[in-house]
Design an enzyme around this catalytic site. Sequence first.
Site, PDB file in Angstrom:
ATOM      1  N   GLY A  12      44.536  64.799 -33.000  1.00  0.00           N
ATOM      2  CA  GLY A  12      45.906  65.250 -33.273  1.00  0.00           C
ATOM      3  C   GLY A  12      46.712  65.302 -31.987  1.00  0.00           C
ATOM      4  CG  LEU A  13      50.985  64.672 -32.344  1.00  0.00           C
ATOM      5  CD1 LEU A  13      52.308  65.160 -32.937  1.00  0.00           C
ATOM      6  CD2 LEU A  13      51.214  63.418 -31.498  1.00  0.00           C
ATOM      7  CB  ALA A  16      48.121  69.322 -33.095  1.00  0.00           C
ATOM      8  N   GLY A  17      46.726  72.099 -32.002  1.00  0.00           N
ATOM      9  CA  GLY A  17      45.808  73.209 -32.295  1.00  0.00           C
ATOM     10  C   GLY A  17      44.334  72.839 -32.205  1.00  0.00           C
ATOM     11  CE  LYS A  18      43.911  67.434 -29.543  1.00  0.00           C
ATOM     12  NZ  LYS A  18      45.376  67.735 -29.494  1.00  0.00           N
ATOM     13  CB  SER A  86      40.768  60.471 -30.311  1.00  0.00           C
ATOM     14  OG  SER A  86      40.738  61.664 -31.063  1.00  0.00           O
TER      15      SER A  86
END
Length: 185
Positions: A12-13, A16-18, A86
């Site tokens: 994710g961007l 985003a919260g990864k 990614s």
Amino acid sequence: MKQLGAILWLTGLSSAGKTTIANRVAQKLQKQNYKVEVLDGDVVRTHLCAGLGFSKQDRDTSVRRIGFVANLLSRNGIIVIVAAISPYREVREELKKTSTNFIEVYVQAPLAVCEFRDVKGLYAKAKAGEIKHFTGISDPYEEPLNPEIICQTDKFTPEQCVKQVLDYLERQNLISALDKNLISI
Ligand code: ADP
């Protein structure tokens, strides 16, 4: 019960919260004595992916290296949680095909929300032209087409997103229902 390995691949961007979800899921699982490793894109850049930049080729190389290590760990029964932008679909698909229990988690929030959060102040720099090849601003992000899980972090709390991931692991019999219930969210 013997622990099965798996790779939770959070894509994710930026902002985003990864990392937030990865660390919280890891904490919950570790509390129940599951063997877990987190491979965070920002962290592995300093060693595993040192020297690689942000061209498509370098990003794909980074993702393949992280995937290689994740595979070594998961096939030894460890739950690996990868948090890495990614951005390219093809290399993620390649890993999905060559790994066992590869679970693609799309950590999704609209670009405007990520820009507003700007946890590391990078969007501001990218928009000022100080950073080139910044995903979402001056570099592409290819959304997953068939992710196993979508965490919509603009609509749900981190706790709800963590529960979504744990519920999925339980449904796949990668963690036991009993353990999931013991993990108070
Ligand atoms: P990334 O690793 O994708 O760059 P971070 O996890 O570092 O993103 O930052 C995400 C930010 O968004 C954090 O400040 C976090 O508290 C906030 N946030 C709000 N809602 C959520 C959610 N549902 N899941 C994850 N993070 C969230």
